[in-house]
Design an enzyme around this catalytic site. Structure first.
Site, short mmCIF file in Angstrom:
data_model
loop_
_atom_site.label_atom_id
_atom_site.label_comp_id
_atom_site.label_asym_id
_atom_site.label_seq_id
_atom_site.Cartn_x
_atom_site.Cartn_y
_atom_site.Cartn_z
N GLY A 45 -0.28 -3.58 -0.05
CA GLY A 45 -0.55 -3.97 -1.43
C GLY A 45 0.40 -3.23 -2.36
O GLY A 45 0.92 -2.16 -2.01
N GLN A 50 3.60 0.29 -10.11
CA GLN A 50 4.34 1.03 -9.08
C GLN A 50 5.82 0.67 -9.05
O GLN A 50 6.61 1.41 -8.46
CB GLN A 50 3.73 0.77 -7.70
CG GLN A 50 2.32 1.31 -7.55
CD GLN A 50 1.79 1.07 -6.16
OE1 GLN A 50 1.27 0.01 -5.86
NE2 GLN A 50 1.95 2.05 -5.28
N CYS A 98 -0.92 5.50 -0.17
CA CYS A 98 -0.36 4.81 -1.34
C CYS A 98 1.15 4.98 -1.34
O CYS A 98 1.65 6.08 -1.12
CB CYS A 98 -0.95 5.42 -2.61
SG CYS A 98 -0.33 4.66 -4.12
N LEU A 99 1.88 3.88 -1.58
CA LEU A 99 3.35 3.94 -1.58
C LEU A 99 3.87 4.89 -2.65
O LEU A 99 4.97 5.42 -2.51
CB LEU A 99 3.93 2.54 -1.78
CG LEU A 99 3.65 1.54 -0.65
CD1 LEU A 99 4.17 0.16 -1.02
CD2 LEU A 99 4.27 2.00 0.66
N HIS A 140 -8.15 -0.67 -4.48
CA HIS A 140 -7.09 0.35 -4.58
C HIS A 140 -6.00 -0.11 -5.57
O HIS A 140 -5.59 0.66 -6.44
CB HIS A 140 -6.48 0.61 -3.20
CG HIS A 140 -5.31 1.56 -3.20
ND1 HIS A 140 -5.35 2.80 -2.63
CD2 HIS A 140 -4.06 1.43 -3.74
CE1 HIS A 140 -4.18 3.41 -2.82
NE2 HIS A 140 -3.37 2.59 -3.49
N GLU A 141 -5.57 -1.37 -5.43
CA GLU A 141 -4.51 -1.88 -6.31
C GLU A 141 -5.01 -2.04 -7.74
O GLU A 141 -4.29 -1.78 -8.70
CB GLU A 141 -3.96 -3.20 -5.78
CG GLU A 141 -3.35 -3.14 -4.37
CD GLU A 141 -2.34 -2.02 -4.20
OE1 GLU A 141 -1.66 -1.66 -5.18
OE2 GLU A 141 -2.26 -1.47 -3.09
N HIS A 144 -4.73 0.94 -9.82
CA HIS A 144 -3.39 1.16 -10.39
C HIS A 144 -3.27 0.54 -11.78
O HIS A 144 -2.60 1.09 -12.65
CB HIS A 144 -2.31 0.56 -9.49
CG HIS A 144 -1.92 1.43 -8.32
ND1 HIS A 144 -1.38 2.69 -8.47
CD2 HIS A 144 -2.00 1.23 -6.99
CE1 HIS A 144 -1.14 3.21 -7.28
NE2 HIS A 144 -1.52 2.36 -6.36
#
Ligand code: ZN
Length: 188
Positions: A45, A50, A98-99, A140-141, A144
């Site tokens: 995701g 991000q 997480c990226l 999670h996304e 953000h």
């Protein structure tokens, strides 16, 4: 086109992202670029903040989880201006990463069922329920877009133990295989 991913400490990860309209410039290209970026960093995701765009847009492909979670196998989608209307069920733990926060993985509690509305990549309105791993990735996304990171959901003790590592990430003192923007990196 693969875009750099902003690292922990970047101000855009802390902003509440704004909704977009169907005439947002180059939306098709942005969508393709977000998928390219997510796949090239082995993510499931990616939220627009991000990639340094403070807008309410998410791309998801949960297929890497399909061995453990069969329903994850063919879930690939774009969520524009999503709104989580409810989260239900008993909280369950899942080891999240997480990226934007590489090399850190922690067990996070979330509720398993969500009711969500959003616009898809063609800007058609969707009203859906998701559960389990798909709900988890969306939650999670979605965080953000609200300026929240998964590490914010840890106990204060765990947060304290991660402080040094998080500071290293913001300074770029980590090895990572994809391109990132480190907010506190010293200029050479
Ligand atoms: Zn993330």
């Amino acid at each position: 086109m693969i875009l750099p991913i902003v690292a922990y400490g970047h101000p855009n990860l802390r902003k509440k992202a704004v909704p977009i309209t169907a005439d947002f410039p180059d939306l098709k290209k942005l969508t393709a670029d977000m998928f390219d970026t997510m796949y090239s960093s082995n993510g499931v995701g990616l939220a627009a903040p991000q990639i340094n765009q403070s807008i309410r847009m998410i791309v998801i492909d949960t297929s890497p989880y399909s061995d453990d979670y069969p329903d994850a196998g063919n879930f690939k989608t774009v969520l524009i201006n999503p709104q989580i209307l409810s989260e239900e069920g008993e909280e369950w733990l899942f080891n999240e990463g997480c990226l934007s926060v590489p090399e850190i993985r922690e067990d996070i509690n979330r509720r398993p069922q969500i009711h969500i509305t959003y616009y898809d990549e063609n800007f058609s309105f969707q009203d859906k329920n998701f559960s389990g791993i798909i709900a988890r990735v969306i939650q999670h996304e979605y965080d953000h877009l609200e300026g929240i990171l998964f590490v914010d959901r840890l106990s204060s003790l765990k947060k304290m133990l991660l402080k040094r590592k998080l500071s290293d990430i913001s300074k770029g003192n980590i090895k990572v295989k994809y391109k990132m923007i480190f907010p506190n990196q010293k200029k050479h």
